[in-house]
Design a protein around this motif. Structure first.
Motif, PDB file in Angstrom:
ATOM      1  N   LYS A   1      55.783  75.703 -56.320  1.00 57.43           N
ATOM      2  CA  LYS A   1      55.854  77.161 -56.301  1.00 57.43           C
ATOM      3  C   LYS A   1      54.913  77.744 -55.266  1.00 57.43           C
ATOM      4  CE  LYS A   1      57.152  78.347 -61.031  1.00 57.43           C
ATOM      5  NZ  LYS A   1      56.595  78.831 -62.300  1.00 57.43           N
ATOM      6  N   ASP A   2      53.821  77.052 -55.011  1.00 59.86           N
ATOM      7  CA  ASP A   2      52.838  77.578 -54.068  1.00 59.86           C
ATOM      8  C   ASP A   2      51.911  76.431 -53.656  1.00 59.86           C
ATOM      9  OD1 ASP A   2      51.151  79.311 -52.582  1.00 59.86           O
ATOM     10  OD2 ASP A   2      51.672  80.956 -53.934  1.00 59.86           O
ATOM     11  N   VAL A   3      50.968  76.728 -52.763  1.00 60.33           N
ATOM     12  CA  VAL A   3      49.951  75.728 -52.450  1.00 60.33           C
ATOM     13  C   VAL A   3      49.035  75.586 -53.664  1.00 60.33           C
ATOM     14  CG1 VAL A   3      49.976  76.085 -49.964  1.00 60.33           C
ATOM     15  CG2 VAL A   3      48.507  77.496 -51.400  1.00 60.33           C
ATOM     16  N   ALA A   4      48.175  74.563 -53.653  1.00 62.80           N
ATOM     17  CA  ALA A   4      47.347  74.312 -54.829  1.00 62.80           C
ATOM     18  C   ALA A   4      46.394  75.475 -55.108  1.00 62.80           C
ATOM     19  CB  ALA A   4      46.561  73.016 -54.640  1.00 62.80           C
ATOM     20  N   PHE A   5      45.840  76.078 -54.045  1.00 65.87           N
ATOM     21  CA  PHE A   5      44.867  77.154 -54.253  1.00 65.87           C
ATOM     22  C   PHE A   5      45.326  78.411 -53.509  1.00 65.87           C
ATOM     23  CE2 PHE A   5      42.479  73.095 -53.839  1.00 65.87           C
ATOM     24  CZ  PHE A   5      42.266  72.892 -55.192  1.00 65.87           C
ATOM     25  N   PRO A   6      46.201  79.204 -54.141  1.00 69.08           N
ATOM     26  CA  PRO A   6      46.773  80.360 -53.443  1.00 69.08           C
ATOM     27  C   PRO A   6      45.725  81.388 -53.037  1.00 69.08           C
ATOM     28  CG  PRO A   6      47.980  79.893 -55.460  1.00 69.08           C
ATOM     29  CD  PRO A   6      46.756  79.058 -55.490  1.00 69.08           C
TER      30      PRO A   6
ATOM     31  N   LYS B   1      48.944  66.701 -55.043  1.00 70.16           N
ATOM     32  CA  LYS B   1      49.071  67.072 -56.449  1.00 70.16           C
ATOM     33  C   LYS B   1      50.298  67.915 -56.786  1.00 70.16           C
ATOM     34  CE  LYS B   1      45.134  65.196 -57.518  1.00 70.16           C
ATOM     35  NZ  LYS B   1      45.081  63.991 -58.360  1.00 70.16           N
ATOM     36  N   MET B   2      50.923  68.533 -55.823  1.00 72.06           N
ATOM     37  CA  MET B   2      51.933  69.534 -56.155  1.00 72.06           C
ATOM     38  C   MET B   2      53.358  69.071 -55.868  1.00 72.06           C
ATOM     39  SD  MET B   2      49.937  71.964 -57.184  1.00 72.06           S
ATOM     40  CE  MET B   2      50.802  73.527 -57.174  1.00 72.06           C
ATOM     41  N   ARG B   3      53.547  67.787 -55.597  1.00 73.68           N
ATOM     42  CA  ARG B   3      54.888  67.325 -55.266  1.00 73.68           C
ATOM     43  C   ARG B   3      55.814  67.411 -56.479  1.00 73.68           C
ATOM     44  NH1 ARG B   3      51.830  63.147 -53.739  1.00 73.68           N
ATOM     45  NH2 ARG B   3      52.998  61.645 -54.969  1.00 73.68           N
ATOM     46  N   ALA B   4      57.080  67.747 -56.206  1.00 76.14           N
ATOM     47  CA  ALA B   4      58.057  67.858 -57.273  1.00 76.14           C
ATOM     48  C   ALA B   4      58.310  66.479 -57.879  1.00 76.14           C
ATOM     49  CB  ALA B   4      59.351  68.425 -56.710  1.00 76.14           C
TER      50      ALA B   4
ATOM     51  N   HIS C   1      59.319  82.856 -56.087  1.00 74.32           N
ATOM     52  CA  HIS C   1      58.613  81.617 -56.414  1.00 74.32           C
ATOM     53  C   HIS C   1      59.374  80.401 -55.933  1.00 74.32           C
ATOM     54  CE1 HIS C   1      55.540  83.831 -58.342  1.00 74.32           C
ATOM     55  NE2 HIS C   1      56.361  84.360 -59.236  1.00 74.32           N
TER      56      HIS C   1
END
Lengths: 576, 317, 216
Positions: A120-125, A196-199, A528
């Motif tokens: 949905k976004d980068v780890a630290f928006p 950390k954010m890979r689907a 998103h």
């Protein structure tokens, strides 16, 4: 229900049709100036970077045209030597620090990285927004130095000149110092996001090559930028307190400054070019509609370049007075950057082989990139050879070399990427006709500008010269005419891209038939990114599989799992 | 071939220049073959495999080990050749023969001084004998910035620093005049910091030496002395004689003209003003010019030399 | 149950899929940041090494001007603060809200003690004319580059001092939030990553102390 979601084997995955006309997308979900300036949406931040770098590219470009006009004859045409020195410094500093370093990573990277990963976004928006603001504040300091007393040291700020000159070195270097933090934070953000954010199902082997390139870039940003920060901090201290580390008048050493400076600034060259490699991989794969040849070779060569590129800074200093041994070692290591770079070029060519090539504007830029970057690369080998370097160092040959790499490489890839993702970012198609026309004009203008510089450089024309001896005049005039052609090309691009915003045809979600996740959402994307949690079961370039295999996902309302490692196995697709 | 060589490189005038050029041409030829090959591949593939319909399918080719090893190993061999070749010539470029003629080189903003072992000093011009290795022992003036000595036709370049000595050497292969440049950016007069290396036959060099050693500077008329100082002290880097505005005001027509200063005051440029502005350049700064003239001439120039400069300026009406 | 879960995960930002993902992301981010800090100080350490290699005798002479006793006390103080900081994290993990605050307060006090001692060290130097760079007037060391040693000393310890001040600021903010009950065993990411930062500040000092004070 969470129990069901944590278990990959029982995961419910289904096809999602892409909504071609969502009433709400990231552009119109919120409105007003505040919704832009304080957004944490990576796509909007990406667009704000895009607008900023476009502005600075324009400013830097106009300065370049002013310089070329001054050099049309050896005499004073527009300005005196002092002004000329300030303008070439500003051209360099603006292009390097304000345009090219943030160009692909911060603008395209911010927009695409989370979408391509299915996040949905980068780890630290919020940190991402902070990076943008830090960049803006740094830019303000840099521009403030313009108002006070424009700096005249060259973008390298070599001591002791930078300690002695009366121009606003502190403001400028402090601006660059601040922008360094923006670069560091963006790099950190991207590394964490990729980890950390890979689907679900987005294994390392399925990452788009653009992501691999961004990952390698981020590693360099995190590794090298802090050293620039401390170097500039020491330089500022040198000017304010006279600490005597770099200033020979106080017992310091200018060669030490050069080591410190290039320890960052050589890897910075790869911060500029490696993202371009990523863009080119996407363009060539998509427009050849073929699995990218040597996926792992391309992915790993980016990391290899990041690694070797960190060990070769001394090749900027072969005649600086550093020890002969250092010179030899740095020369030896330098050549090894050429190997992974060459591998990439050959892999791209092999991808085109037996493909189905559609020479749309982005692909045209990719081909221009291959041609120009090859010239930039082989002239880099030339400069790496020590004995030849002695002749070519600090001449126009070097100027031409790095413009072939930075402009012929990075800027061409950036233009290709901009056209490629323009429909995704804006929801509008640009004019294909004008796109190709301007690409050809830019190609001609570019070569006319910089090929003569190779020749006058090897003939002995030093760089950063306000005036020159008669024998170089023809080459300088060709170069100046070329720069005007180049300028016209960019004006055409600006006009038709702006025009497409108002009058452009509406873009479909996937106008190029690409396979990566950024094309599996609407154009422009939803606020998103996806209405569902994408699930990845194929490689990013599996063009031999039907496109429907790529729009798999889990509906958001049944998915609250915690398999953040993205390790859902293949069978999840079979449960459909 | 000769034509091509001259197109890319200036004539080779030192002993090691030919080796450097050979490597330059070798890399160029290999690069050209590579570039032509890549270009042909791009054009050929773009035409042969152009998209015929939207339903085109492509084969799945993920990699080809033989091919990949080939295009890794061949460039690897080539770069090792280039490295070895460049290294070999570099060793020669850094190893001055033991019988070298030694010249001390001092750079400053914006000019060059050369001092021969017999005490002859030259400014912005270096005279050396042909077929004789010359070793340059170089340093930038104390408190000055970096400069770099570059003679394109000798394939010679070396930076100069204010805090340590660097060296370079060359052996000219024929008499002639060869331009040298400053190639390390050093400020407003950077592009004016060039000069000539004069290579003379041994006989010409010997008679030049004799003439120089016999010359009595004290016997020169003041204005003549001033003309010499104008180049030897480096005034010409910033102050033109033809009215052109460089880093500093031109000397042409300067005498008895009204000057405006950054503190708002004005003065007529008479003898007293000219002398003051040479020995204390920071006190009155002309409007429109930077305050960066070195504050060293009270120490480096004799009183007679300063008077000579003033007389020289007075003559430029 | 869904209700309970959403309350428990109130701290999870919308773009994360789970609390675990958010926690491990934050930690990885902090480690990367610490790495950049190491590179940042690394530049200074390299400058130190080079000048020491060029002027070994200067470093031996100049180090005697620094007070080993005060430096030693400061080392102990900082190591102690690292311990109390780790205990604060432990308290968070065991849900002991009161002790989080207490341990953090002790850490802040120790950090302040460090700065106070540093202040006395600096002023003692200033009084005899050992000032950074161009203002250096001390004549007790017979070496032309004596001021360079102290320039490096002030740059390194000064930059470290700024990091200590930032650390104190962060911990005050943690105390305020902890008082409000923001941290528990379910969510203590800020405490954990501030702790990581504090350990780095400590480690940098552990390198600085022997390099500056204990040259023999």
């Amino acid at each position: 229900m969470s129990a069901a979601a944590t278990n990959g084997n029982t995961l419910k995955v289904r096809y999602f049709d892409i909504d071609e006309n969502p009433p709400k997308n990231y552009l119109n979900a919120e409105s007003g100036l505040k919704s832009w300036l304080f957004t944490v949406d990576h796509k909007r931040i990406g667009l704000m970077y895009l607008a900023s770098i476009a502005l600075f590219f324009f400013v830097g470009g106009v300065l370049a045209l002013v310089l070329r006009t001054e050099l049309f004859t050896p005499a004073e045409n527009l300005m005196n030597a002092e002004t000329y020195n300030r303008i070439f410094t500003l051209h360099g500093a603006i292009m390097v620090f304000l345009f090219i370093i943030p160009s692909i990573p911060a603008a395209l990277g911010n927009f695409l990285l989370p979408i391509m990963l299915g996040a949905k976004d980068v780890a630290f928006p919020r940190l991402n927004l902070a990076s943008f603001w830090i960049y803006s504040i740094g830019a303000l300091f840099t521009l403030a130095s313009l108002a006070v007393n424009p700096i005249d040291t060259g973008w390298t700020f070599y001591t002791p000149y930078s300690v002695q000159t009366g121009s606003a070195v502190i403001l400028m270097t402090f601006g660059v110092f601040i922008m360094g933090f923006s670069s560091i934070l963006t790099g950190m953000n991207f590394i964490v996001t990729v980890h950390k954010m890979r689907a679900p199902g987005m294994t390392w082997g399925r990452l788009p090559l653009f992501i691999w390139a961004m990952y390698a870039t981020s590693v360099i940003q995190v590794l090298a930028t802090p050293v620039l920060a401390i170097t500039l901090a020491l330089l500022i201290m040198e000017r304010t307190l006279g600490i005597g580390i770099f200033d020979p008048a106080l017992g310091g050493d200018p060669v030490l400054y050069q080591h410190f400076f290039w320890f960052y600034s050589h890897p910075a060259v790869y911060i500029m070019i490696v993202p371009a490699f990523g863009v080119i991989s996407e363009l060539i794969g998509t427009f050849s509609r073929k699995t990218v040849f040597g996926y792992w070779a391309i992915a790993m060569s980016s990391l290899a370049i990041a690694f070797i590129g960190s060990l070769v800074w001394g090749h900027h200093m072969f005649v600086s007075g550093q020890s002969e041994l250092s010179t030899v070692v740095f020369s030896f290591l330098t050549f090894f950057v050429g190997i992974p770079t060459g591998i990439k070029i050959f892999n791209w060519l092999a991808t085109m082989h037996k493909g189905s090539i559609d020479m749309k504007t982005p692909m045209l830029y990719a081909c221009i990139f291959l041609f120009l970057f090859t010239i930039g690369g082989v002239t880099g080998i030339m400069l790496g050879a020590i004995s030849v370097n002695v002749q070519l160092h600090d001449t126009y040959y070097v100027v031409a070399h790095f413009h072939y790499v930075m402009m012929g490489g990075t800027v061409m890839a950036f233009l290709g990427g901009l056209h490629f993702w323009w429909p995704k970012m804006t929801g509008k198609m640009y004019s294909e006709f004008w796109g190709r026309i301007s690409a050809v004009i830019i190609f001609i203008g570019f070569n006319l500008t910089f090929l003569p510089q190779f020749i006058m450089g090897s003939q002995g024309m030093p760089r950063r010269y306000y005036s020159y001896i008669e024998q170089f005049q023809t080459m300088h005039q060709l170069s100046t005419i070329g720069s005007y052609v180049l300028g016209i090309g960019f004006v055409i691009i600006a006009v038709y891209l702006a025009h497409s915003l108002w009058k452009g045809e509406k873009a479909t979600s996937n106008p190029w038939g690409a396979r990566t996740l950024d094309w599996m959402t609407s154009s422009p994307p939803l606020q998103h990114n996806f209405n569902y949690q994408p699930v990845v079961t194929n490689g990013a370039y599996d063009y031999h599989k039907p496109i429907s295999d790529f729009t798999l996902g889990i509906s958001d309302d049944v998915y609250h799992g915690n398999d953040h490692e993205g390790d859902i196995r293949k069978q999840s697709a079979e449960t459909v | 071939m000769e034509y091509l060589t001259n197109f890319f490189l200036p004539s080779a005038e030192s002993t090691y220049a030919a080796n450097v050029d050979a490597l330059f041409h070798f890399i160029n030829i290999v690069s050209l073959i590579l570039l032509v090959g890549i270009t042909i591949a791009i054009v050929y593939f773009s035409i042969k495999y152009r998209r015929k319909s939207q339903e085109d399918t492509t084969p799945l080719i993920t990699h080809n080990t033989t091919l990949e090893v080939t295009w890794t190993v061949i460039p690897l061999i080539l770069i090792l050749i280039v490295f070895g070749w460049g290294f070999n010539d570099y060793v020669e470029m850094r190893t001055p023969p033991a019988n070298s003629y030694e010249v001390y080189v001092e750079s400053f903003s914006f000019g060059w001084n050369f001092e021969h072992p017999n005490g002859i000093r030259e400014a912005n011009q270096l005279t050396v004998p042909v077929a004789q290795p010359v070793r340059l022992i170089m340093r930038s003036r104390d408190g000055d910035v970096l400069h770099s000595f570059f003679v394109p036709q000798f394939r010679l370049k070396q930076d100069l620093m204010p805090n340590r000595y660097t060296y370079a050497w060359f052996e000219a292969i024929r008499p002639g005049e060869f331009v040298y440049f400053c190639t390390e950016y050093c400020g407003g007069g950077h592009s004016m910091m060039n000069g000539i290396v004069r290579v003379k036959t041994q006989e010409d060099f010997d008679s030049w030496t004799e003439e120089e050693l016999g010359r009595d500077l004290d016997a020169l008329p003041l204005a003549e002395l001033g003309r010499l100082v104008y180049t030897s002290a480096g005034c010409q880097g910033c102050h033109s004689l033809d009215g052109a505005s460089r880093v500093g005001p031109t000397f042409a027509g300067l005498y008895m003209r009204e000057r405006q200063f950054t503190d708002g005051s004005t003065r007529i440029a008479d003898e007293a003003y000219l002398i003051e502005s040479i020995v204390e350049p920071q006190v009155l700064v002309n409007v429109g010019y930077p305050n960066n003239m070195p504050n060293i001439y009270a120490q480096t120039l004799s009183e007679r030399e300063i008077l000579g400069l003033v007389e020289f300026i007075k003559e430029l009406q | 149950m869904a209700q309970a879960q959403s309350l428990e995960n109130a701290h999870v930002q919308h773009h994360f899929r789970s609390s675990d993902q958010q926690f491990s992301s934050s930690k990885l981010g902090m480690w990367l940041f610490l790495f950049t800090e190491v590179m940042f100080f690394g530049g200074l350490f390299v400058a130190y090494i080079i000048y020491r290699a060029w002027n070994p005798e200067l470093f031996t002479m100049a180090a005697t001007e620094l007070s080993t006793v005060l430096g030693g006390i400061n080392t102990v103080v900082l190591i102690g603060s690292s311990l109390t900081c780790a205990l604060a994290i432990r308290a968070a993990q065991t849900n002991n809200q009161k002790m989080i605050v207490n341990y953090l307060l002790v850490t802040i006090v120790l950090a302040t003690v460090f700065l106070v001692i540093k202040y006395f060290e600096y002023t003692a130097k200033f009084e005899v004319g050992i000032l950074p760079g161009g203002m250096y007037t001390f004549e007790g060391i017979d070496h032309p580059k004596a001021s360079v040693f102290f320039s490096i000393y002030y740059m390194m310890t000064g930059l470290h001092g700024i990091h200590v001040i930032i650390g104190i600021g962060l911990m005050i903010w943690l105390v305020v939030k902890a008082r409000a009950g923001a941290y528990s065993s379910a969510y203590y990411t800020p405490v954990e990553i501030t702790g990581l930062y504090w350990h780095l500040v400590d480690i940098i000092w552990i390198f600085l102390f022997p390099l500056m004070y204990l040259i023999d």
